[in-house]
Design a protein around this motif. Structure first.
Motif, PDB file in Angstrom:
ATOM      1  N   PHE A 318      79.511  32.085 -70.434  1.00 15.66           N
ATOM      2  CA  PHE A 318      80.288  33.274 -70.088  1.00 15.66           C
ATOM      3  C   PHE A 318      79.877  33.721 -68.692  1.00 15.66           C
ATOM      4  O   PHE A 318      78.680  33.761 -68.370  1.00 15.66           O
ATOM      5  CB  PHE A 318      80.046  34.418 -71.066  1.00 15.66           C
ATOM      6  N   GLY A 319      80.849  34.025 -67.852  1.00 14.88           N
ATOM      7  CA  GLY A 319      80.566  34.494 -66.512  1.00 14.88           C
ATOM      8  C   GLY A 319      81.462  35.654 -66.121  1.00 14.88           C
ATOM      9  O   GLY A 319      82.633  35.716 -66.525  1.00 14.88           O
ATOM     10  N   LEU A 320      80.921  36.590 -65.344  1.00 10.75           N
ATOM     11  CA  LEU A 320      81.662  37.759 -64.888  1.00 10.75           C
ATOM     12  C   LEU A 320      81.312  38.004 -63.425  1.00 10.75           C
ATOM     13  O   LEU A 320      80.130  37.999 -63.050  1.00 10.75           O
ATOM     14  CB  LEU A 320      81.284  38.978 -65.721  1.00 10.75           C
ATOM     15  N   SER A 321      82.319  38.201 -62.585  1.00 10.82           N
ATOM     16  CA  SER A 321      82.076  38.464 -61.169  1.00 10.82           C
ATOM     17  C   SER A 321      83.047  39.531 -60.680  1.00 10.82           C
ATOM     18  O   SER A 321      84.129  39.718 -61.250  1.00 10.82           O
ATOM     19  CB  SER A 321      82.219  37.188 -60.336  1.00 10.82           C
ATOM     20  N   ALA A 322      82.639  40.212 -59.615  1.00 10.60           N
ATOM     21  CA  ALA A 322      83.492  41.247 -59.033  1.00 10.60           C
ATOM     22  C   ALA A 322      83.281  41.284 -57.530  1.00 10.60           C
ATOM     23  O   ALA A 322      82.163  41.065 -57.039  1.00 10.60           O
ATOM     24  CB  ALA A 322      83.178  42.611 -59.642  1.00 10.60           C
ATOM     25  N   THR A 323      84.338  41.555 -56.804  1.00 12.59           N
ATOM     26  CA  THR A 323      84.290  41.765 -55.357  1.00 12.59           C
ATOM     27  C   THR A 323      84.893  43.123 -55.049  1.00 12.59           C
ATOM     28  O   THR A 323      86.027  43.416 -55.455  1.00 12.59           O
ATOM     29  CB  THR A 323      85.061  40.665 -54.611  1.00 12.59           C
ATOM     30  N   VAL A 324      84.103  43.949 -54.360  1.00  8.89           N
ATOM     31  CA  VAL A 324      84.536  45.299 -54.011  1.00  8.89           C
ATOM     32  C   VAL A 324      84.503  45.436 -52.491  1.00  8.89           C
ATOM     33  O   VAL A 324      83.461  45.171 -51.870  1.00  8.89           O
ATOM     34  CB  VAL A 324      83.617  46.370 -54.644  1.00  8.89           C
ATOM     35  N   TYR A 325      85.640  45.842 -51.908  1.00 10.40           N
ATOM     36  CA  TYR A 325      85.648  46.083 -50.467  1.00 10.40           C
ATOM     37  C   TYR A 325      85.159  47.505 -50.218  1.00 10.40           C
ATOM     38  O   TYR A 325      85.722  48.485 -50.718  1.00 10.40           O
ATOM     39  CB  TYR A 325      87.043  45.887 -49.874  1.00 10.40           C
ATOM     40  N   MET A 326      84.064  47.633 -49.422  1.00  5.71           N
ATOM     41  CA  MET A 326      83.382  48.917 -49.233  1.00  5.71           C
ATOM     42  C   MET A 326      83.794  49.633 -47.949  1.00  5.71           C
ATOM     43  O   MET A 326      83.196  50.638 -47.592  1.00  5.71           O
ATOM     44  CB  MET A 326      81.866  48.678 -49.198  1.00  5.71           C
ATOM     45  N   GLY A 327      84.773  49.117 -47.242  1.00  6.63           N
ATOM     46  CA  GLY A 327      85.180  49.725 -45.985  1.00  6.63           C
ATOM     47  C   GLY A 327      84.582  49.055 -44.775  1.00  6.63           C
ATOM     48  O   GLY A 327      85.202  49.005 -43.705  1.00  6.63           O
ATOM     49  N   SER A 328      83.359  48.527 -44.909  1.00  3.10           N
ATOM     50  CA  SER A 328      82.706  47.823 -43.797  1.00  3.10           C
ATOM     51  C   SER A 328      82.308  46.403 -44.184  1.00  3.10           C
ATOM     52  O   SER A 328      81.643  45.715 -43.416  1.00  3.10           O
ATOM     53  CB  SER A 328      81.460  48.589 -43.351  1.00  3.10           C
ATOM     54  N   GLY A 329      82.699  45.985 -45.375  1.00  3.18           N
ATOM     55  CA  GLY A 329      82.362  44.651 -45.843  1.00  3.18           C
ATOM     56  C   GLY A 329      82.575  44.539 -47.333  1.00  3.18           C
ATOM     57  O   GLY A 329      82.993  45.501 -48.012  1.00  3.18           O
ATOM     58  N   ASN A 330      82.284  43.365 -47.882  1.00  2.00           N
ATOM     59  CA  ASN A 330      82.476  43.094 -49.303  1.00  2.00           C
ATOM     60  C   ASN A 330      81.153  43.125 -50.052  1.00  2.00           C
ATOM     61  O   ASN A 330      80.136  42.592 -49.581  1.00  2.00           O
ATOM     62  CB  ASN A 330      83.111  41.712 -49.503  1.00  2.00           C
ATOM     63  N   LEU A 331      81.177  43.750 -51.228  1.00  2.00           N
ATOM     64  CA  LEU A 331      80.058  43.703 -52.151  1.00  2.00           C
ATOM     65  C   LEU A 331      80.437  42.755 -53.281  1.00  2.00           C
ATOM     66  O   LEU A 331      81.434  42.974 -53.984  1.00  2.00           O
ATOM     67  CB  LEU A 331      79.753  45.093 -52.708  1.00  2.00           C
TER      68      LEU A 331
END
Length: 750
Positions: A318-331
């Protein structure tokens, strides 16, 4: 000790020379003619194109993989220079060697392998049922992905769900000398909630005979396996700033008549002389090898065992991932959990049809990983990333033996042993392009890595009948730490010509062996140290203005100290007195050059080629057999490897593809041989493997006939090990690659 001599260098030159004969001039004008598109590399976690990358890499698209019919992870190395995917058999473990940094099934892969962002120490082909892309980064990548990247990184991407409804299925039937196989592979994908949530289901069902037929008295027959693979994926995009991916899959493998690490005699004539003709049998010596095979004789793709055999593998991921754009880059955040249970019965220790001694291994492994990484948007020529990761692995292992006759339920287990790994690391990388020299980019990266290893071993006995191996009672713990670095420079001479250079380090943590030995040898099997590596490379990439031609090359040099090797202790007569152990008593150096090229001609002719040349040798070796090893070749590293392929697309959807895979001379062991021939080195001679495809592609339906290993070369695909029976028969045994395989593949898309 030589196997199948060929003048391969001459044939390599001939293959490249005749490849571009202009037959395409006769082709109609409306056939497939593909422009080389811009290629992006996702392994860097940035929007980096292959042309702008500052390290040596090969990127294979979904179309590349379909053209080459890559449905087996072991085929990937045909398309990548100075990379070898070795194995322990048709359903055995796969281990990866890059640029002379060899790996094997008993040591963690020195190349990190990620499938959809999930790290794997061992690979299963079924995970690649819907392979969508491959990225291979050569050279240490510790500041990108952690400690187990001494030789490089292999990033595998499976087919993701899309916004459209998709359904396709592929049926593949093959036949070979010892049997046949049938495989159904499919993919279903569709939007689930508007356009924000999409999902997919992949599956593969396999029913196959074993490539190498067991003609002995094994009760489970000559060998076959059934495998079921199911994978589900979800992608949720509630807005432009957030993407969440989830994946889960299940694999179940049942293989009656198969032991995953079966070995086949390297020298057939010598094996048959001993066990069929009785060449070494002495009636006055009860320990001399008897002619127990009688009129049964092993040949190129058959062997003679009588041990009860069955391999069972069950795996959940099982795998879970997320990408969040923070305004100055990606988390980016990622988490995965994997559990695997293996019951592997039927190691025929005497390698004959005699009911003397057999072994089994039971493994229960759970792996949990996590990573957090922030990648900043470039500002005034600066860009950077910073992150942290952890890796937790718990492994329980039990060995078992069967003395004399019996069945699958008669193996007697030794006590359960365990190894725990607790790894964590922090890392950062910074790149800078001066405004006055915007074509020049400097990159520096650091990683601090800490790896804790704990081994718990219960006292006990592995019963071998006339001999006993003992487990010590152990409760050992140690922590291995390393500061890893990478420095790179890239210069863009033009939009289509880039130069780069790298200096990087890597390491593999030390640890403790789960091992048993004869009582007076117990102290020699417990501990091994951490391995350290330094690598330098430089290269260039070029592409034509019309994007129909590309070429890249790189040279490299690396050194590795405290080199970890798999071995077994032997007495003065060459008899094995321990189970397999890891030692860290050697050093190697490796240097070489690699080339890759691609040309899309008019009227549907595509030429692809790659070539890697390498010189990898042991520079140090401590202990038994040192004078035989130092200066000799590192095992499982061919002098060269290459591939030339031509694909000709005709009008009306027809196509023809031919390829030759070239593999240079390769050592199968280190050359430490006691007893019969102390200076022998098992060598796989240079060989060429030919393949051919003829097919038709329509909008919804495609079909192809294919043949692999047309000349049916007998080639060893993994390391060779001495017979573990007592006494030593002086022979080596290893895993064999596939024979000639002929098949039909049908694909339907809806």
């Amino acid at each position: 000790m030589m196997i199948h001599r060929r003048c391969a260098i001459h044939r390599l030159g001939l293959a490249i020379a005749v490849a571009p004969i202009p037959l395409w001039a006769q082709a109609p004008a409306d056939v497939d003619s593909r422009e080389i598109e811009e290629v992006f590399v996702s392994a860097t976690k940035t929007e980096t194109t292959l042309q702008d990358l500052d390290l040596s890499a090969t990127v294979l698209s979904r179309q590349d993989l379909i053209d080459a019919r890559v449905t087996d992870i072991r085929r990937i190395d045909d398309l990548v220079p100075n990379v070898q995917f070795n194995d322990t058999g048709q359903i055995g473990a796969v281990y990866i060697s890059i640029r002379g940094v060899e790996s094997n099934p008993f040591i963690v892969n020195r190349a990190a392998v990620y499938i959809d962002g999930i790290p794997f120490r061992e690979l299963n082909n079924s995970v690649l049922a819907q392979l969508d892309g491959v990225e291979v980064l050569r050279g240490p990548q510790s500041t990108l992905y952690g400690a187990n990247t001494s030789s490089g990184l292999v990033l595998l991407k499976t087919r993701a769900p899309s916004d459209e409804r998709i359904a396709d299925a592929t049926l593949t039937a093959t036949t070979f000398g010892n049997g046949d196989s049938l495989q159904l592979t499919g993919f279903l994908g569709a939007p689930l909630v508007g356009d924000s949530l999409v999902g997919s289901l992949s599956y593969r069902f396999t029913d196959a005979d074993y490539y190498v037929e067991n003609i002995g008295a094994t009760p489970q027959g000559p060998g076959q396996f059934d495998e079921t693979f199911l994978q589900g994926r979800l992608r949720w995009e509630p807005n432009e700033k957030l993407t969440v991916n989830a994946t889960g899959y299940y694999i179940d493998t049942a293989a009656p008549g198969i032991y995953r690490f079966d070995g086949y005699p390297v020298e057939l004539d010598a094996y048959n002389a001993i066990y069929s003709d009785g060449a070494l049998f002495d009636p006055a010596n009860p320990f001399s090898p008897p002619p127990v095979n009688g009129n049964l004789r092993a040949d190129d793709f058959s062997f003679v065992n009588n041990a009860p055999k069955r391999a069972e593998i069950e795996e959940f991921v099982f795998g879970l991932s997320a990408t969040v754009y923070m305004g100055s880059g990606n988390l980016d955040l990622a988490f995965s959990h994997r559990s695997e249970e293996i019951a592997d019965k039927g190691f025929d220790i005497d390698n004959t049809n005699g009911p003397f001694l057999a072994g089994a291994q039971f493994d229960d492994v759970t792996v949990t990983t996590g990573e957090i990484r922030f990648t900043a948007d470039p500002v005034n020529g600066f860009s950077y990333n910073v992150g942290a990761s952890f890796y937790l692995e718990d492994e329980k292992e039990t060995l078992a033996s069967l003395v004399g006759g019996g069945g699958l339920d008669d193996f007697i287990r030794a006590p359960e042993q365990g190894v725990d790994s607790r790894d964590w690391g922090v890392f950062s990388s910074v790149s800078y392009s001066p405004q006055s020299l915007d074509r020049l980019t400097f990159t520096a990266g650091l990683r601090f890595d800490s790896a804790e290893r704990t081994t718990t071993q219960q006292a006990g006995v592995l019963d071998l009948g006339f001999s006993q191996f003992f487990f010590q009672e152990l409760d050992l713990n140690d922590t291995f730490e390393e500061l890893l670095y990478r420095f790179a420079v890239r210069y863009e001479l033009s939009e289509d010509l880039t130069l780069y250079s790298n200096l990087a380090s890597g390491y593999v943590p030390g640890g403790f062996n789960i091992a048993a030995a004869e009582e007076d040898a117990l102290e020699d099997v417990v501990r091994f140290g951490q391995e350290e590596l330094i690598s330098f490379d430089a290269g260039l990439r070029w592409r034509s203005a019309d994007r129909r031609k590309s070429f890249s090359t790189a040279v490299f040099y690396l050194e590795a100290d405290n080199w970890q090797e798999i071995t077994a202790l032997e007495d003065e007569e060459g008899n094995v007195i321990s189970t397999s152990i890891v030692t860290s008593r050697a050093a190697i150096e490796s240097m070489g050059i690699e080339f890759e090229g691609r040309v899309q001609f008019d009227h549907g002719l595509l030429l692809t080629a790659n070539l890697g040349l390498i010189d990898a040798d042991y520079t140090d070796f401590a202990g038994q057999g040192a004078d035989q090893v130092i200066g000799g070749p590192v095992k499982l590293i061919p002098d060269y490897d290459g591939n030339v392929a031509l694909r000709w697309a005709f009008a009306g959807g027809w196509f023809l593809r031919g390829e030759v895979n070239l593999i240079g001379e390769m050592a199968l062991d280190e050359g430490i041989r006691q007893g019969f021939d102390a200076n022998a080195l098992a060598t796989q001679e240079a060989v060429e493997i030919y393949g051919l495809q003829l097919g038709w592609e329509g909008e919804r339906f495609s079909a192809r006939l294919f043949a692999e290993n047309l000349t049916e070369e007998r080639r060893f695909s993994g390391g060779a090990f001495p017979n573990a029976f007592f006494p030593n028969d002086g022979l080596l045994y290893g895993a064999i690659d596939a024979p000639r395989v002929v098949g039909l593949e049908l694909n339907l898309s809806l």
